[in-house]
Design a protein around this motif. Sequence first.
Motif, mmCIF file in Angstrom:
data_model
loop_
_atom_site.group_PDB
_atom_site.id
_atom_site.type_symbol
_atom_site.label_atom_id
_atom_site.label_comp_id
_atom_site.label_asym_id
_atom_site.label_seq_id
_atom_site.Cartn_x
_atom_site.Cartn_y
_atom_site.Cartn_z
ATOM 1 N N PHE A 90 -11.286 -12.107 -12.329
ATOM 2 C CA PHE A 90 -10.933 -11.374 -13.598
ATOM 3 C C PHE A 90 -9.850 -10.100 -13.326
ATOM 4 O O PHE A 90 -10.244 -9.378 -12.379
ATOM 5 N N VAL A 91 -9.042 -9.893 -14.107
ATOM 6 C CA VAL A 91 -8.407 -8.573 -14.219
ATOM 7 C C VAL A 91 -8.260 -7.798 -15.492
ATOM 8 O O VAL A 91 -8.328 -8.726 -16.605
ATOM 9 N N PRO A 92 -8.388 -6.445 -15.696
ATOM 10 C CA PRO A 92 -8.511 -6.248 -17.122
ATOM 11 C C PRO A 92 -7.179 -6.297 -17.844
ATOM 12 O O PRO A 92 -6.219 -6.622 -17.255
ATOM 13 N N PHE A 93 -7.260 -6.172 -19.297
ATOM 14 C CA PHE A 93 -6.311 -6.471 -20.065
ATOM 15 C C PHE A 93 -5.089 -5.689 -19.548
ATOM 16 O O PHE A 93 -3.865 -6.445 -19.641
ATOM 17 N N GLU A 94 -4.935 -4.501 -19.328
ATOM 18 C CA GLU A 94 -3.759 -3.746 -19.008
ATOM 19 C C GLU A 94 -3.350 -4.070 -17.707
ATOM 20 O O GLU A 94 -2.374 -3.346 -17.180
ATOM 21 N N GLN A 95 -4.105 -4.748 -16.550
ATOM 22 C CA GLN A 95 -3.520 -5.287 -15.565
ATOM 23 C C GLN A 95 -2.985 -6.608 -15.281
ATOM 24 O O GLN A 95 -3.513 -7.256 -14.347
ATOM 25 N N LYS A 96 -2.812 -7.249 -16.487
ATOM 26 C CA LYS A 96 -2.130 -8.591 -16.349
ATOM 27 C C LYS A 96 -1.170 -8.692 -15.523
ATOM 28 O O LYS A 96 -0.971 -9.749 -14.859
ATOM 29 N N GLU A 97 -0.257 -8.029 -15.467
ATOM 30 C CA GLU A 97 0.953 -8.066 -14.577
ATOM 31 C C GLU A 97 0.590 -7.766 -13.215
ATOM 32 O O GLU A 97 -0.012 -6.857 -12.909
ATOM 33 N N ALA A 98 1.179 -8.818 -12.376
ATOM 34 C CA ALA A 98 0.722 -8.682 -10.716
ATOM 35 C C ALA A 98 1.214 -7.284 -10.067
ATOM 36 O O ALA A 98 0.669 -6.832 -9.261
ATOM 37 N N ALA A 99 2.364 -6.668 -10.842
ATOM 38 C CA ALA A 99 2.994 -5.585 -10.172
ATOM 39 C C ALA A 99 2.004 -4.384 -10.398
ATOM 40 O O ALA A 99 2.042 -3.424 -9.608
ATOM 41 N N THR A 100 1.037 -4.512 -10.998
ATOM 42 C CA THR A 100 0.166 -3.247 -11.495
ATOM 43 C C THR A 100 -1.259 -3.546 -10.498
ATOM 44 O O THR A 100 -1.995 -2.461 -10.489
ATOM 45 N N ARG A 101 -1.213 -4.396 -9.830
ATOM 46 C CA ARG A 101 -2.391 -4.648 -8.488
ATOM 47 C C ARG A 101 -1.844 -5.437 -7.479
ATOM 48 O O ARG A 101 -2.328 -6.634 -7.188
ATOM 49 N N PRO A 102 -0.804 -4.713 -6.644
ATOM 50 C CA PRO A 102 -0.114 -5.315 -5.572
ATOM 51 C C PRO A 102 -0.989 -5.552 -4.501
ATOM 52 O O PRO A 102 -0.525 -6.367 -3.633
ATOM 53 N N GLU A 103 -2.218 -4.907 -4.311
ATOM 54 C CA GLU A 103 -2.911 -4.971 -3.058
ATOM 55 C C GLU A 103 -3.597 -6.299 -3.026
ATOM 56 O O GLU A 103 -3.819 -6.941 -1.981
ATOM 57 N N GLY A 104 -4.070 -6.898 -4.479
ATOM 58 C CA GLY A 104 -4.738 -8.079 -4.419
ATOM 59 C C GLY A 104 -3.675 -9.296 -4.369
ATOM 60 O O GLY A 104 -4.180 -10.561 -4.227
ATOM 61 N N PHE A 128 -7.038 -15.966 -21.078
ATOM 62 C CA PHE A 128 -7.822 -15.044 -21.786
ATOM 63 C C PHE A 128 -9.144 -15.033 -21.517
ATOM 64 O O PHE A 128 -9.837 -16.103 -21.843
ATOM 65 N N ALA A 129 -10.104 -13.862 -21.370
ATOM 66 C CA ALA A 129 -11.453 -13.928 -20.995
ATOM 67 C C ALA A 129 -12.218 -12.690 -21.117
ATOM 68 O O ALA A 129 -11.130 -11.649 -21.304
ATOM 69 N N THR A 130 -13.380 -12.650 -21.085
ATOM 70 C CA THR A 130 -13.893 -11.403 -20.974
ATOM 71 C C THR A 130 -15.039 -11.340 -19.703
ATOM 72 O O THR A 130 -15.460 -12.285 -19.179
ATOM 73 N N HIS A 131 -15.315 -10.235 -19.320
ATOM 74 C CA HIS A 131 -16.079 -9.850 -18.179
ATOM 75 C C HIS A 131 -16.653 -8.614 -18.303
ATOM 76 O O HIS A 131 -16.124 -7.642 -18.214
ATOM 77 N N GLU A 132 -18.108 -8.870 -18.180
ATOM 78 C CA GLU A 132 -18.790 -7.667 -18.433
ATOM 79 C C GLU A 132 -18.556 -6.707 -19.442
ATOM 80 O O GLU A 132 -18.304 -5.526 -19.269
ATOM 81 N N GLY A 133 -18.125 -7.202 -20.524
ATOM 82 C CA GLY A 133 -17.896 -6.539 -21.740
ATOM 83 C C GLY A 133 -16.509 -6.079 -21.833
ATOM 84 O O GLY A 133 -16.090 -5.391 -23.031
#
Length: 255
Positions: A131-145, A102-107
């Motif tokens: 860092f990934v936003p809260f709503e993109q915690k799951e890897a399936a929401t960011r497959p390109e990465g 759990f973290a924050t990045h640029e607000g």
Amino acid sequence: MRVPAKSTVAERGERAARGRSGPVVGAILVTAAFAALVALGTWQMQRLQWKEALIAAIAERRSAPPAPLEKIEAMAAAGEDIDYRTVRVSGIYAHGKERHFFATHEGRSGYYVFTPLMLADGRALFVNRGFVPFEQKEAATRPEGQVPGEVTIDGLARPRLSEKPSSIVPDNDIAKNIFYWKDLDAMAQSAEIAADDVVPFFVDAGPAENPGGLPIGGVTQFDLPNNHLQYALTWYGLAAALVVVSGVYVYRRKR
């Protein structure tokens, strides 16, 4: 001629004794307070020298060419400080075993993604990919990465923590894969990686952009607070004020 009562004489003697001892006790207390204030100011000046040396050392390490992982491991094994030392390492990410801190990045609230990088010798190195936003915690929401195959990472070595840094920090929620402090053993165990197969420190990935833009790398924080000079001046100022107030009091008492 009237002779004073014995009790009256005794009372006067006690008052006189108190009158003589009062200034002595006051002087002792003022001296002790002055010494304590000066000692606190001097301690803050020593802390200032230590902090400036630390900041300079970190800046020097960050600007050094990346060292191979083997060199950083040897330094760690020898008890040397590896924090913020540049390192280059290659391996294959085990994306299915990523852990979330759990973290924050640029607000924004979200997570740092710690992913085991599987090395050629079979060991795992936990890399803070960024860092990934809260709503993109799951890897399936960011497959390109979720980059496949062997990758080479330039980053900074970061030491492991032996215990929770503070009692106010929440306990890690292993069931939900949410970490509030970087417990390397718990990360490895929850990812089903044997402790003997884990490199005993972390690596923060550098700012190189990941496909799809996530995770956002280069999140290592270097802003170390350095307020020791202000603290020292405050303590020294209080010591000086104590001297002035005491001097005024003595002057008025003598008059």
